[in-house]
Write a protein that holds these residues in place. Sequence first.
Motif, PDB file in Angstrom:
ATOM      1  N   TYR A  72     -11.917  11.123  24.637  1.00 51.38           N
ATOM      2  CA  TYR A  72     -11.062  10.005  25.599  1.00 51.38           C
ATOM      3  C   TYR A  72     -11.042   8.645  25.165  1.00 51.38           C
ATOM      4  N   LEU A  73     -12.067   7.971  24.788  1.00 50.00           N
ATOM      5  CA  LEU A  73     -12.220   6.737  24.192  1.00 50.00           C
ATOM      6  C   LEU A  73     -11.641   6.443  23.105  1.00 50.00           C
ATOM      7  N   VAL A  74     -11.668   7.594  22.156  1.00 48.50           N
ATOM      8  CA  VAL A  74     -11.066   7.585  20.748  1.00 48.50           C
ATOM      9  C   VAL A  74      -9.351   7.638  20.963  1.00 48.50           C
ATOM     10  N   SER A  75      -9.010   8.389  21.956  1.00 45.59           N
ATOM     11  CA  SER A  75      -7.580   8.337  22.326  1.00 45.59           C
ATOM     12  C   SER A  75      -7.102   6.909  22.618  1.00 45.59           C
ATOM     13  N   VAL A  76      -7.843   6.220  23.494  1.00 41.61           N
ATOM     14  CA  VAL A  76      -7.508   4.879  23.981  1.00 41.61           C
ATOM     15  C   VAL A  76      -7.360   3.840  22.758  1.00 41.61           C
ATOM     16  N   VAL A  77      -8.687   3.850  21.698  1.00 37.06           N
ATOM     17  CA  VAL A  77      -8.628   2.924  20.634  1.00 37.06           C
ATOM     18  C   VAL A  77      -7.462   3.236  19.728  1.00 37.06           C
ATOM     19  N   LEU A  78      -7.280   4.607  19.483  1.00 39.12           N
ATOM     20  CA  LEU A  78      -5.956   4.552  18.405  1.00 39.12           C
ATOM     21  C   LEU A  78      -4.627   4.283  18.948  1.00 39.12           C
ATOM     22  N   ILE A  79      -4.456   4.426  20.395  1.00 36.63           N
ATOM     23  CA  ILE A  79      -3.393   4.261  20.909  1.00 36.63           C
ATOM     24  C   ILE A  79      -3.107   2.575  20.794  1.00 36.63           C
ATOM     25  N   LEU A  80      -4.187   1.858  20.951  1.00 40.87           N
ATOM     26  CA  LEU A  80      -4.216   0.324  21.122  1.00 40.87           C
ATOM     27  C   LEU A  80      -3.937  -0.158  19.701  1.00 40.87           C
ATOM     28  N   LEU A  81      -4.470   0.542  18.606  1.00 45.80           N
ATOM     29  CA  LEU A  81      -4.380   0.256  17.293  1.00 45.80           C
ATOM     30  C   LEU A  81      -2.682   0.304  16.894  1.00 45.80           C
ATOM     31  N   ILE A  82      -2.242   0.942  17.623  1.00 46.75           N
ATOM     32  CA  ILE A  82      -0.495   0.840  17.185  1.00 46.75           C
ATOM     33  C   ILE A  82       0.018  -0.472  17.329  1.00 46.75           C
ATOM     34  N   ILE A  83      -0.380  -1.191  18.346  1.00 45.66           N
ATOM     35  CA  ILE A  83       0.141  -2.703  18.654  1.00 45.66           C
ATOM     36  C   ILE A  83      -0.111  -3.487  17.372  1.00 45.66           C
ATOM     37  N   PRO A  84      -1.245  -3.680  16.290  1.00 47.08           N
ATOM     38  CA  PRO A  84      -1.433  -4.335  15.306  1.00 47.08           C
ATOM     39  C   PRO A  84      -1.233  -3.511  13.990  1.00 47.08           C
ATOM     40  N   PHE A  85      -1.393  -2.220  13.886  1.00 44.29           N
ATOM     41  CA  PHE A  85      -1.084  -1.437  12.517  1.00 44.29           C
ATOM     42  C   PHE A  85      -0.087  -0.579  12.816  1.00 44.29           C
ATOM     43  N   GLY A  86       0.549  -0.170  13.624  1.00 47.19           N
ATOM     44  CA  GLY A  86       1.472   0.589  13.880  1.00 47.19           C
ATOM     45  C   GLY A  86       2.636   0.805  12.939  1.00 47.19           C
ATOM     46  N   HIS A  87       3.200   2.001  12.412  1.00 48.44           N
ATOM     47  CA  HIS A  87       4.252   1.930  11.473  1.00 48.44           C
ATOM     48  C   HIS A  87       5.429   2.087  12.310  1.00 48.44           C
ATOM     49  N   LYS A  88       6.665   1.499  12.204  1.00 47.33           N
ATOM     50  CA  LYS A  88       7.840   1.668  13.109  1.00 47.33           C
ATOM     51  C   LYS A  88       8.779   2.419  12.166  1.00 47.33           C
ATOM     52  N   ALA A  89       9.370   3.411  12.788  1.00 46.24           N
ATOM     53  CA  ALA A  89      10.336   4.167  11.916  1.00 46.24           C
ATOM     54  C   ALA A  89      11.232   4.723  13.075  1.00 46.24           C
ATOM     55  N   ASN A  90      12.546   4.741  12.641  1.00 47.92           N
ATOM     56  CA  ASN A  90      13.811   5.054  13.636  1.00 47.92           C
ATOM     57  C   ASN A  90      13.634   4.416  15.100  1.00 47.92           C
ATOM     58  N   GLY A  91      13.207   3.241  15.194  1.00 40.06           N
ATOM     59  CA  GLY A  91      13.281   2.318  16.210  1.00 40.06           C
ATOM     60  C   GLY A  91      11.891   2.480  17.117  1.00 40.06           C
ATOM     61  N   ALA A  92      11.010   3.373  16.543  1.00 38.70           N
ATOM     62  CA  ALA A  92       9.833   3.465  17.551  1.00 38.70           C
ATOM     63  C   ALA A  92       8.347   3.454  16.597  1.00 38.70           C
ATOM     64  N   LYS A  93       7.568   2.773  17.258  1.00 40.16           N
ATOM     65  CA  LYS A  93       6.371   2.349  16.611  1.00 40.16           C
ATOM     66  C   LYS A  93       5.102   3.615  17.204  1.00 40.16           C
ATOM     67  N   ARG A  94       5.123   4.515  16.501  1.00 41.16           N
ATOM     68  CA  ARG A  94       4.327   5.472  16.978  1.00 41.16           C
ATOM     69  C   ARG A  94       3.113   6.039  16.149  1.00 41.16           C
ATOM     70  N   TRP A  95       3.212   5.440  14.754  1.00 40.88           N
ATOM     71  CA  TRP A  95       2.429   6.161  13.566  1.00 40.88           C
ATOM     72  C   TRP A  95       1.431   5.197  13.147  1.00 40.88           C
ATOM     73  N   TRP A 149       3.456   5.772  26.913  1.00 38.62           N
ATOM     74  CA  TRP A 149       4.844   5.609  27.039  1.00 38.62           C
ATOM     75  C   TRP A 149       5.206   4.150  26.853  1.00 38.62           C
ATOM     76  N   LYS A 150       4.427   3.370  27.314  1.00 41.49           N
ATOM     77  CA  LYS A 150       4.637   1.800  26.966  1.00 41.49           C
ATOM     78  C   LYS A 150       4.445   1.303  25.759  1.00 41.49           C
ATOM     79  N   ILE A 151       3.361   1.770  25.059  1.00 43.19           N
ATOM     80  CA  ILE A 151       3.116   1.189  23.611  1.00 43.19           C
ATOM     81  C   ILE A 151       3.662   1.922  22.472  1.00 43.19           C
ATOM     82  N   THR A 152       3.600   3.233  22.699  1.00 42.93           N
ATOM     83  CA  THR A 152       4.277   4.181  21.637  1.00 42.93           C
ATOM     84  C   THR A 152       5.850   4.381  21.977  1.00 42.93           C
ATOM     85  N   GLN A 153       6.204   4.055  23.276  1.00 38.11           N
ATOM     86  CA  GLN A 153       7.523   4.269  23.419  1.00 38.11           C
ATOM     87  C   GLN A 153       8.198   5.736  23.419  1.00 38.11           C
TER      88      GLN A 153
END
Length: 285
Positions: A72-95, A149-153
């Motif tokens: 559960y905690l790893v899921s939270v951390v990985l989603i939060l890492l999208i904000i500074p380190f996420g890769h944007k593709a096709n208008g969405a920052k999810r990877w 929903w909000k961070i990775t759209q």
Amino acid sequence: MDYSLLFIVLFLLAFGLLMVYSTSSYDANLNFGDSAFYLKKQIFATIVGLVAMIFVANVPYHFWERFAVIGYLVSVVLILLIIPFGHKANGAKRWLYIGPISLQPAEVAKLCMILFLSSMICTMGKQIRYRKGFWMVILVPMPIALMIWKITQNMSSAIIVVGIAVLMLFVACPDYKRFILLGLAAAAATATALYHLFKDYAPGREVLYTVLALILGSLAQVILLMTLRNKVPLSANPQYWNPWTQPPYQDPAGGQPPYQGGPGTTGWNQPPYQGGPGTTGWNQP
């Protein structure tokens, strides 16, 4: 081994590979000169997944329980890492990219949520049948779903995370009326969202409004019926006697014995009426 479940998994994998090739062959041939370019990548991922499945299936499931909270905690951390380190593709920052490997935190969250909720439901036991435990299981994945929903759209993955919780509760909880109410509420919310999204389009406005009215009306009726059934059950009414589940009626004033009617009786533990000349009618001179 559950061969029926194994067959379903293999069938879905084969069908998915077929769909990948069908939809990507033209683009792969145009860009890479190989119509099976994407298919080969997907086959490699499928083989890795099957190896991981065989490994996980041969490890006692109690071993994985200790990683429930960590997941559960790893899921939270990985989603939060999208904000500074996420890769944007096709208008969405999810990877997230870890070397040559791309990782989508929403997919990791789905697996971790299954692990966490299964451990939680087993720990709670029969408490999930009560309102507090039921809603606790529903609310636990909500922070993860909102972050996805909000961070990775990615609303579809957020809905799947909530759906995982509902499905696991449905399997573990015998009280199905709550799921009927949840389904109607979800349908009403969906109809409301559709109405607000398309209310400016005149051709579909009346249809959406009608659907919304029907869903809300059905929801209100179901809630009313469930409330009446819970608050005033027939078996609790002192004027109602259920012959299948309750003992015979006893007169509190101490009058007649319980009614035991039937062929050849008067109904009050007395012999049948045998009237005639010179008698009172009750086998008396």
